[in-house]
Each structure stands twice: as C-alpha cells, then as structure tokens.
Design an enzyme around this catalytic site. Structure first.
Site, PDB file in Angstrom:
ATOM      1  N   ASP A  54       5.692  -1.520   1.839  1.00 48.08           N
ATOM      2  CA  ASP A  54       4.511  -1.447   2.686  1.00 48.08           C
ATOM      3  C   ASP A  54       3.934   0.039   2.524  1.00 48.08           C
ATOM      4  O   ASP A  54       2.694   0.342   2.883  1.00 48.08           O
ATOM      5  CB  ASP A  54       4.825  -1.959   3.914  1.00 48.08           C
ATOM      6  CG  ASP A  54       4.954  -3.487   3.916  1.00 48.08           C
ATOM      7  OD1 ASP A  54       4.445  -3.946   2.999  1.00 48.08           O
ATOM      8  OD2 ASP A  54       5.507  -3.776   5.079  1.00 48.08           O
TER       9      ASP A  54
HETATM   10  P1  NAP Z   1       9.425  -2.871   3.169  1.00 48.44           P
HETATM   11  O1  NAP Z   1       7.699  -2.785   3.253  1.00 48.44           O
HETATM   12  O2  NAP Z   1      10.070  -3.838   4.174  1.00 48.44           O
HETATM   13  O3  NAP Z   1       9.830  -3.274   1.762  1.00 48.44           O
HETATM   14  C1  NAP Z   1      11.208  -2.927   1.118  1.00 48.44           C
HETATM   15  C2  NAP Z   1      11.279  -3.261   0.109  1.00 48.44           C
HETATM   16  O4  NAP Z   1      12.733  -2.951  -0.637  1.00 48.44           O
HETATM   17  C3  NAP Z   1      10.958  -4.685  -0.643  1.00 48.44           C
HETATM   18  O5  NAP Z   1       9.869  -4.978  -1.089  1.00 48.44           O
HETATM   19  C4  NAP Z   1      12.389  -5.100  -1.181  1.00 48.44           C
HETATM   20  O6  NAP Z   1      11.640  -5.640  -2.535  1.00 48.44           O
HETATM   21  C5  NAP Z   1      12.966  -3.819  -1.625  1.00 48.44           C
HETATM   22  N1  NAP Z   1      14.658  -3.974  -1.420  1.00 48.44           N
HETATM   23  C6  NAP Z   1      15.078  -4.755  -0.581  1.00 48.44           C
HETATM   24  N2  NAP Z   1      16.413  -4.798  -0.900  1.00 48.44           N
HETATM   25  C7  NAP Z   1      16.622  -3.844  -1.890  1.00 48.44           C
HETATM   26  C8  NAP Z   1      17.770  -3.479  -2.609  1.00 48.44           C
HETATM   27  N3  NAP Z   1      19.100  -3.887  -2.319  1.00 48.44           N
HETATM   28  N4  NAP Z   1      17.584  -2.587  -3.533  1.00 48.44           N
HETATM   29  C9  NAP Z   1      16.321  -2.266  -4.050  1.00 48.44           C
HETATM   30  N5  NAP Z   1      15.293  -2.662  -3.295  1.00 48.44           N
HETATM   31  C10 NAP Z   1      15.377  -3.655  -2.113  1.00 48.44           C
HETATM   32  O7  NAP Z   1       9.912  -1.418   3.522  1.00 48.44           O
HETATM   33  P2  NAP Z   1       9.288   0.003   3.609  1.00 48.44           P
HETATM   34  O8  NAP Z   1       8.288   0.414   2.734  1.00 48.44           O
HETATM   35  O9  NAP Z   1      10.309   1.039   4.166  1.00 48.44           O
HETATM   36  O10 NAP Z   1       8.316  -0.465   5.061  1.00 48.44           O
HETATM   37  C11 NAP Z   1       8.728  -0.704   6.143  1.00 48.44           C
HETATM   38  C12 NAP Z   1       8.118  -1.795   7.049  1.00 48.44           C
HETATM   39  O11 NAP Z   1       8.883  -2.171   8.063  1.00 48.44           O
HETATM   40  C13 NAP Z   1       6.624  -1.741   7.174  1.00 48.44           C
HETATM   41  O12 NAP Z   1       5.782  -2.794   7.400  1.00 48.44           O
HETATM   42  C14 NAP Z   1       7.127  -1.279   8.655  1.00 48.44           C
HETATM   43  O13 NAP Z   1       5.734  -1.383   9.456  1.00 48.44           O
HETATM   44  C15 NAP Z   1       8.126  -2.436   9.140  1.00 48.44           C
HETATM   45  N6  NAP Z   1       8.885  -1.969  10.339  1.00 48.44           N
HETATM   46  C16 NAP Z   1       9.376  -0.672  10.481  1.00 48.44           C
HETATM   47  C17 NAP Z   1      10.231  -0.424  11.506  1.00 48.44           C
HETATM   48  C18 NAP Z   1      10.478   0.970  11.946  1.00 48.44           C
HETATM   49  O14 NAP Z   1      10.688   1.359  13.111  1.00 48.44           O
HETATM   50  N7  NAP Z   1      10.720   1.790  10.975  1.00 48.44           N
HETATM   51  C19 NAP Z   1      10.583  -1.493  12.249  1.00 48.44           C
HETATM   52  C20 NAP Z   1      10.185  -2.849  12.079  1.00 48.44           C
HETATM   53  C21 NAP Z   1       9.415  -3.164  11.090  1.00 48.44           C
HETATM   54  P3  NAP Z   1      12.949  -6.798  -3.451  1.00 48.44           P
HETATM   55  O15 NAP Z   1      13.070  -7.921  -2.699  1.00 48.44           O
HETATM   56  O16 NAP Z   1      11.994  -7.138  -4.599  1.00 48.44           O
HETATM   57  O17 NAP Z   1      13.811  -6.125  -3.885  1.00 48.44           O
END
Ligand code: NAP
Length: 456
Positions: free
Chosen positions: A382
């Site tokens: 994201d």
């Molecule tokens: P993300 O959008 O959740 O994407 C994580 C990606 O990691 C997934 O597309 C997944 O794809 C891949 N993944 C998962 N396990 C993996 C592994 N073992 N090895 C390699 N890849 C792996 O993460 P982000 O870009 O860090 O964004 C964070 C999101 O979480 C935002 O939408 C944010 O708003 C939300 N959020 C953040 C918080 C906070 O406080 N930081 C709290 C709650 C929610 P695959 O499945 O294809 O591997």
C-alpha cells in the site's frame, strides 16, 4: 484521608519515571530503556499503594494483580511481532475499562464529593467506556476475528444521537446526588454501545489512527479518575499518555492525509471499481536482482509489513552492508504507516543494527527516488501504490506514498500476487520499470546475498 508523605512521594517518583521513560521512547536507540524505566515507575506506584494505612481487601488486590500481571506476562512472552498492534489495542482498552470501573465503584460508594470530582469521574467514565469497547472492536478487526466493516443506515446520525444521549445521561448523573443506580447503569450501557457503534464501521487503513485516538482517550480517562482518587501518579501518567496519544493521532492522520473527522465519520470505502490497471507483472530472478543492485550507484530500500512477517530485517542489513562495501549508496525509506504499528519498521531495522542515519522519513527521501537506480521494495505494498495519487475511486486515494515508481528500476520482493492491507491492487507492480521477485522476503534476501558475494 490524607495519605502519608512516603506514599505520595513514591507515587510522584513513579510519575517522574513515567516521564523519563516516555522521553526514552522518543528514539529507537533508547526505546527499550524507556520501557524498562516506565515499568519501574509502575512497580513503584503499585508497591506504594500497598503502604496506604488501613488498606482493605488485600487478598482481592493480590488476586487481581496475579491474574492481570500473570496474563500480561504470558501474552507478552508469546505475542508475535506482527500481532503487536492487536496487543496494544487490547491493553488500551483495558486501561479505558479500568478508568470506567474506578468511576463505577466511586458512584456505587457515593464517594464522588463535589461538582468537580463528580464531573471528572463522569467524563472519565464516558471516555474510558468508549475506549474500552472501541479498543475491543479494534482488537477483533486486527486479529481477523471481525472481518467486516459494519455500517448502520444513517450511521453518522446514530453516532451523534448516542453521543448526545450519553452526554445527557452523564449530566443527569452529575446533577443528581446521590446518584441513582438505574441512571448510572443506563449511562454506562450507552457509553459502551457508543464505543462499539463508532468503531465498527471503521476499517482498513484507518485502524492505526483509531488505536492511537483510543490511546489518547484512555490517558485522559485515567487522568480524570486519578483526580477523583487523589492519586498524583494516575493524574500525571494519564496526562502524559493523553498528550502523547493526541500527538501520535495527529501525526498518523497527517500521514494518511485524512482529517480525524473523516476517519470517524467517513470511513474509507472504494467509491467505484477503481481505474483499470494496464500492463503485466514481470518476474526477475534473484541473480538479476543482485546484479542490478551491485552495479547501481544508489539503492533505496522500502520495507513493509512483509519484511516483519518474514523476519527479514537481519538479512536485509547484511545485504546492505555488502552493497555498501561495493561502493553502492544505500538508504532506507520509511512510510509513517508501513507495517502494522507506528514506528514498526524503525524498531525492526534498529533491532537489526541499521544505523539511524541511513533511515529516512517520507518527506526526507521522496525527492531522491528520481535519482535512485534501484528501489527495492521488500514486503511493502500500500505504501508504494501510485493509485493513491491518481485514482479517486481508490480507498487509499489521497494517502501520501513513497515514490518508488520514480526510481529507474523497481524490484519488489513478495510471495505472490497478494494485495496489501487495504485490499487494493497495486499499479506499481504493472509498470515497465518494475520487476517482481517472488518468494518469502528472508530466503530471497539470503539468495541475493549469496549472488552478491559470488560477484565479489
Ligand atoms: P501491506 O500493504 O500490508 O503489504 C504487505 C505485503 O507484504 C503484502 O502485499 C504481501 O504480499 C507481502 N508479504 C506478506 N508476507 C510476506 C513475506 N513473508 N515475504 C514477503 N512479502 C510478504 O504493507 P505496507 O506496505 O507496509 O502498508 C501497511 C498497511 O497497513 C497500510 O495500508 C496501513 O494503513 C496499514 N496499517 C498500518 C498500521 C500502522 O500503524 N503502521 C496499523 C494497521 C494497519 P504477498 O501476500 O503477495 O506476499
């Protein structure tokens, strides 16, 4: 009852330790020490409580401490790093619930003397109860127990009505002394329902902001109840948590480019199918990925939630060191909401030993992607999705992103075609300059390291 000086002094000392601890938490380098110092503050405050002359129900207090402390000890030993946000959410909720319970006990005893104490007890009860049920919903959502965002018809009107009703009942509780039990019960029920109803529709990417808002609420509630009990440790700890939570809420809302009012009243939902994404995902092997980085002048690494899941931070740092030895400039770009809790990536990189001067926030680094030969995206999704800039129908539209797509080449390490937390397809993966390296982040980083070593 006037408490002995040694009890008051110990509580005050505990409160000072909370402040010193919080100061330590402002940097990843001193965060662990800060937690320990604040923990000693709590220990001191609890120990001093046992020294209150004539303290009753000692066995019950010891039992409650054993259950609460034992449960917390066990869960803290077992919790996975990726499950930390749920744990934070539920502990927040417990704090809010405890504050509301203090008020309930004071009402039952008829012990809230004077308008100020009764008003603060009522306000603390309201905020604490909302924080309790709201945090329980946040926990259930993050734990995957609650998968759906429930939205009532005329949701905002229901929210406002419930808020007004709880305020009205609260005013009645303040006005009627001694309090009527039925009224107090009705007040608590409406406040608890308010927390549920406000939080249920909020989902997805707004959850971190909501958790930190409830954190601030809990702090305020605890501070108010501290005044009612005449306990300076609770007052100071509550104010400190309330202020820190408010600042964090503002920072997170700014990072998401979402005013708090939008988060509470206009939950993120896709307003349409979203822009069609053209192009195809193109795969790359670990050896080619290693070569692209080995012969680059500048590489920017974007870690995300997947790096945390894979525990890949140590390998990523090893890879970085090899690249730097080969003369490549390497920087880390951290999005404020990367991962699942504020500062998630900073903590992991600090744990792996990455120096702080290599880690940059979104505003500091975004302009540099244009000069980078390679942007290496590790388990992030994201936070690098360019649709957030262009696609008005996207639920993440308007969220500032890391401009990884502006680098000459982008390499994305992820296991497959999974979407990110928001469930939105990522346009970056289909662009001409992007290559997908499919696999778990840790073994993939390990493979790149092997190839880099063999390249000399
Ligand atoms: P993300 O959008 O959740 O994407 C994580 C990606 O990691 C997934 O597309 C997944 O794809 C891949 N993944 C998962 N396990 C993996 C592994 N073992 N090895 C390699 N890849 C792996 O993460 P982000 O870009 O860090 O964004 C964070 C999101 O979480 C935002 O939408 C944010 O708003 C939300 N959020 C953040 C918080 C906070 O406080 N930081 C709290 C709650 C929610 P695959 O499945 O294809 O591997």
């Amino acid at each position: 009852m006037t408490l002995p000086l040694y009890v008051q002094g110990a509580w005050f000392g505990g409160a000072l330790l909370f402040i010193v601890g919080l100061k330590g938490m402002s940097s990843p380098a001193s965060a662990r020490r800060g937690i320990v110092v604040a923990g000693y503050g709590m220990l001191l405050a609890i120990a001093a409580t046992f020294l209150i002359p004539g303290l009753q129900n000692l066995a019950l207090i010891a039992l409650a401490l054993a259950i609460g402390g034992g449960g917390a000890w066990l869960s803290a030993q077992k919790v996975k790093m990726t499950d930390m946000p749920q744990m934070v959410a539920i502990y927040n909720g417990m704090g809010g619930g405890a504050a509301a319970a203090i008020a309930a006990v004071e009402f039952a005893k008829g012990d809230t003397h004077g308008l100020v104490a009764t008003t603060l007890a009522t306000l603390g009860a309201l905020i604490g109860a909302v924080s309790f049920t709201g945090s329980c919903v946040a926990w259930a959502k993050l734990q995957g127990v609650l998968k759906k965002a429930w939205r009532l018809p005329a949701q905002n009107a229901v929210n406002v009505l419930l808020a007004l009703l709880s305020l009205g009942l609260g005013l009645a509780v303040i006005g009627l002394a001694p309090q009527q039990p039925e009224l107090v019960i009705a007040f608590f029920v409406v406040a608890l329902v308010l927390g549920l109803v406000v939080t249920l529709p909020i989902g997805g990417a707004d959850m971190p902001v909501v958790i930190s808002l409830f954190n601030a609420f809990t702090g305020l509630a605890v501070g108010f109840e501290g005044y009612v009990l005449g306990n300076p440790a609770l007052i100071i700890a509550g104010i400190v948590v309330g202020a820190a939570g408010t600042l964090l809420t503002q920072l997170m809302a700014k990072a998401m480019n979402r005013p708090l009012s939008n988060i509470l009243f206009t939950p993120m939902v896709a307003s349409g199918p979203g822009e069609a994404i053209s192009g195809t995902m193109k795969e790359v092997g670990a050896i080619d990925a290693a070569a692209m980085m080995r012969y680059a002048a500048k590489v920017i690494i974007v870690p995300g939630y997947g790096m945390a899941v894979a525990h890949a931070q140590h390998k990523v740092w090893e890879m970085t060191s090899i690249l730097e030895e080969a003369g490549v400039e390497v920087k880390f770009a951290i999005h404020p909401v990367a991962g699942r809790m504020p500062g998630h990536m900073n903590v992991l990189l600090a744990e792996a030993g990455v120096p702080y001067d290599k880690i940059f926030d979104l505003e500091e680094i975004n302009a540099e992607f244009g000069q980078a030969d390679v942007a290496l995206v590790i388990g992030a999704n994201d936070v690098v999705n360019p649709s957030a800039r262009t696609d008005k129908a996207s639920p993440i539209y308007g969220m500032p992103i890391l401009d990884a797509d502006k680098a000459q080449n982008v390499i994305v390490i992820k296991r497959g075609k999974g979407t990110g937390y928001s469930g939105v397809e990522n346009a970056l993966f289909y662009t001409d300059n992007c290559r997908m390296l499919y696999g778990d982040a840790q073994p993939m980083a390990g493979e790149i390291i092997q190839h880099l070593k063999s390249m000399g």
